[in-house]
Design an enzyme around this catalytic site. Structure first.
Site, PDB file in Angstrom:
ATOM      1  N   SER A  90       0.160  -1.418  -0.092  1.00 42.41           N
ATOM      2  CA  SER A  90      -0.229   0.245   0.271  1.00 42.41           C
ATOM      3  C   SER A  90       1.169   1.155  -0.103  1.00 42.41           C
ATOM      4  O   SER A  90       2.055   1.361   0.817  1.00 42.41           O
ATOM      5  CB  SER A  90      -0.948   0.125   1.630  1.00 42.41           C
ATOM      6  N   CYS A  91       0.311   2.463  -0.650  1.00 38.07           N
ATOM      7  CA  CYS A  91       0.926   4.085  -0.828  1.00 38.07           C
ATOM      8  C   CYS A  91       0.852   4.128   0.710  1.00 38.07           C
ATOM      9  O   CYS A  91       1.381   5.194   0.762  1.00 38.07           O
ATOM     10  CB  CYS A  91       0.618   4.515  -1.954  1.00 38.07           C
ATOM     11  N   VAL A  92      -0.382   3.772   1.315  1.00 38.71           N
ATOM     12  CA  VAL A  92      -0.228   5.172   2.682  1.00 38.71           C
ATOM     13  C   VAL A  92      -0.508   4.637   3.549  1.00 38.71           C
ATOM     14  O   VAL A  92      -1.099   3.422   3.773  1.00 38.71           O
ATOM     15  CB  VAL A  92      -1.903   5.624   2.622  1.00 38.71           C
TER      16      VAL A  92
END
Lengths: 192, 131
Positions: free
Chosen positions: B129-131
């Site tokens: 995931s990026c967040v």
């Protein structure tokens, strides 16, 4: 000499240096890792602010030192009263599409409420992907040691006071001070 | 046969090199922690989370520069493992909402890259995931 079947299964063979070299190869290839990022955000639309925040938070998560500098309309993202009420532009945005995938005609953008509706829609889509609202995002970034700064010139221009800023802001900087903060080996400046 | 031999030779060499190449690429890295051999990927993340034990976690933590694992560490590791087993995506925000610890403590417990380190120690794949 080729190892025998018995040797192939022994822990000495499985943990032989070759395997470790494979593991370390990637680390060795990365000779100039990014150690520090300095992100400048000068626009206050949802997509501009979130591009900055996602990149900043990503850097913090990777253990990279992070400075985020908000200037001009980007200041909206750190003004307490405005940060969670950002909008996106619906006029003059050729990539904007209607839910079916059809291009949204620019003329439709001038309908009252269209901007609010599009912004609400975008926020809804982002919430589904577990992207936090701006205030919570700033909280995550500062919790990890990232620093948020405001631009002095833009603050004066828009007549903002220090009290208007979110408590996550570490300071108000001039351009010269920003460059001082941005210095160092492996440091990058990104303008979103 | 005379006419065929170069092709025969070439194809044999080709098969041989192909095999060597695929063999090299398919080497499943394995590591030995606390006397147990476990499968890891090229970055050192577990490919099979069921091979994980607490003793292994302590050894990986030492490798990652965390000398002792406290109860708080294990609480968050358990949370991450449970979340992974339930098929939910991991993000830094989910830690904040976990009720186990807040993000600030999480950064202090696993200094540097917390989510990457914690998932490695917890024996689950690296979060995408990026967040």
């Amino acid at each position: 000499m080729h190892p025998s079947r018995k040797q192939l299964k022994s822990p000495e063979y499985l943990n032989r240096p070759v395997v470790y070299n494979l593991l370390q190869k990637d680390k060795m290839e990365q000779k100039n890792p990014i150690k520090k990022v300095n992100i400048i955000c000068a626009k206050g639309a949802i997509e501009d602010v979130y591009a900055t925040l996602v990149m900043g938070n990503g850097a913090v998560m990777e253990g990279i030192e992070t400075n985020i500098f908000f200037t001009f309309f980007g200041l909206d993202a750190i003004i307490k009263k405005r940060m969670d009420k950002l909008h996106t532009g619906v006029v003059g945005n050729p990539a904007l599409r209607l839910p079916g995938g059809l291009r949204m005609p620019t003329l439709l953008g001038v309908i009252p409420g269209m901007e609010a509706f599009t912004s609400w829609m975008m926020k809804k889509q982002m919430a589904q992907l577990d992207i936090p609202p701006v205030s919570e995002f700033l909280d995550l970034i500062t919790a990890g040691g990232g620093k948020i700064y405001a631009c002095k010139l833009a603050m004066d221009m828009f007549k903002f006071k220090e009290d208007d800023l979110s408590e996550h802001v570490s300071g108000i900087l001039t351009v010269g001070e920003f460059y001082e903060h941005a210095g160092g080996e492996g440091s990058q400046i990104i303008f979103t | 046969m005379d006419l065929l031999w170069p092709y025969y030779r070439i194809s044999r060499i080709k098969i041989k090199t192909d095999r060597i190449l695929t063999m090299n690429y398919k080497i499943m890295a394995q590591k030995n922690y606390a006397g147990i051999t476990v499968d890891v990927n090229e970055e050192g993340y577990f490919t099979d989370p069921s091979q994980w034990t607490k003793e292994i976690a302590v050894e990986i933590a030492k490798e990652e520069g965390i000398e002792t694992l406290t109860d708080q560490h294990f609480a968050i590791i358990e949370f991450l493992r449970n979340r992974h087993m339930n098929g939910e995506a991991l993000s830094i925000r989910s830690i904040n909402h976990s009720g186990v610890i807040d993000v600030k403590t999480f950064y202090q417990l696993f200094p540097g890259a917390p989510l990457k380190k914690a998932t490695k120690i917890a024996g689950i794949p690296k979060p995408a995931s990026c967040v």
